[in-house]
Design an enzyme around this catalytic site. Structure first.
Site, mmCIF file in Angstrom:
data_model
loop_
_atom_site.group_PDB
_atom_site.id
_atom_site.type_symbol
_atom_site.label_atom_id
_atom_site.label_comp_id
_atom_site.label_asym_id
_atom_site.label_seq_id
_atom_site.Cartn_x
_atom_site.Cartn_y
_atom_site.Cartn_z
ATOM 1 C CG HIS A 202 -1.158 3.319 5.127
ATOM 2 N ND1 HIS A 202 -2.102 2.797 5.949
ATOM 3 C CD2 HIS A 202 -0.776 2.499 4.262
ATOM 4 C CE1 HIS A 202 -2.598 1.871 5.288
ATOM 5 N NE2 HIS A 202 -1.652 1.403 4.127
ATOM 6 C CG ASP B 135 -2.533 3.814 9.065
ATOM 7 O OD1 ASP B 135 -1.537 4.460 9.162
ATOM 8 O OD2 ASP B 135 -3.174 3.497 8.080
ATOM 9 C CB SER C 192 -0.925 -0.069 1.177
ATOM 10 O OG SER C 192 -0.142 -0.176 2.513
#
Length: 287
Positions: free
Chosen positions: A265, A262, A48
């Protein structure tokens, strides 16, 4: 156990950055009969963070035309067609993602290189993927890592085989320029797996063979660092063993790179700094 589960679920949302109308594709008029040695191409892959998980801001939409991206899949919302070169305005991988370290790797490269040199990026990345999704011999075992539609759609976007899409795009790009290196950002989903360097070594070797390359540098970035409260930071010591397994690999530190709430990321600020560090190392290796 809870931390590991969070690390596995590294991406199940997409960024909502608005997309300005993109410039027209760079036509084959710029293509010479033989590859341009001043067109330096870099293959970027991972999960990601490499895919693009940070917010795209106004400053990120101003791009030197010497920095180009080969579109990895057709995106009607971006008015881009798979396999064509475009100015590297983010997003660079899938149609509805955000800012990636590849963005600021490329920007810092063109800023440092002579005006005669162009830089081309190819970014194939899937949020949440196990590194073995890029193993040409075993990828099918990992296509159902998550049965959810978001994951399956991402894989389908790359024709069901992200590794093959990366290779096919790279072979097309070799008609235009010269592949100078690989960028990897992956590891959250493999947190704690000490075999990760072995998996990366195999993928690296397959890429060299399939693209008929001599050894080129592979830069692997750390995941969000423990100094930012990184939930998968215990993967970083494993990532740092990669050069012991693969002599042409180099690890890019994420220490001090700002993260999102979070703690998995990177933020836009963190992505820009991480990209700068990738470029600094590549310029050291490929001045």
């Amino acid at each position: 156990m809870i931390t590991l589960l969070v690390c596995l679920l590294t991406n199940y949302w997409s960024c909502d950055a608005t997309h300005a109308t993109e410039p027209q594709p760079i036509q084959n008029a710029e293509r010479t009969q033989s590859p341009d040695s001043n067109f330096h191409i870099y293959l970027c892959f991972g999960q990601s963070n490499m895919e693009g998980s940070a917010k795209i801001e106004a400053m990120d939409r101003e791009v030197d035309r010497r920095l180009q991206v080969m579109q990895p899949l057709t995106c009607p919302n971006l008015e881009r067609t798979q396999g064509r070169w475009y100015p590297a305005v983010p997003p660079l991988s899938q149609c509805h993602v955000g800012l990636s370290p590849a963005d600021y790797f490329g920007r810092n490269m063109v800023a440092a290189l002579p005006d005669s040199v162009r830089v081309g990026l190819i970014v194939v990345a899937i949020g949440g993927c196990d590194i073995r999704l890029f193993d040409k011999d075993n990828f099918s075992t990992y296509t159902d890592t998550y049965p959810e539609e978001w994951f399956q759609q991402k894989i389908a976007g790359y024709g069901g085989n992200p590794y093959q899409r990366l290779v096919d795009l790279a072979k097309a790009a070799q008609k235009d320029g010269v592949i100078k290196g690989f960028l990897l950002h992956q590891g959250e989903t493999n947190t704690g797996n000490t075999a990760w360097p072995t998996y990366v070594e195999k993928i690296y070797g397959d890429l060299l063979k399939d693209l008929d390359l001599s050894e080129v540098p592979l830069l692997a970035g750390e995941v969000v660092h423990e100094d930012q409260g990184g939930k998968c930071a215990r993967m970083n010591p494993i990532i740092n063993t990669l050069p012991e397994q693969l002599s042409n690999a180099h690890v890019i530190s994420s220490k001090g790179c700002d993260s999102q709430s979070d703690s998995i990321h990177f933020s836009s600020k963190g992505v820009r700094e991480l990209g700068r560090r990738y470029a600094a190392k590549m310029l050291e290796l490929n001045p």
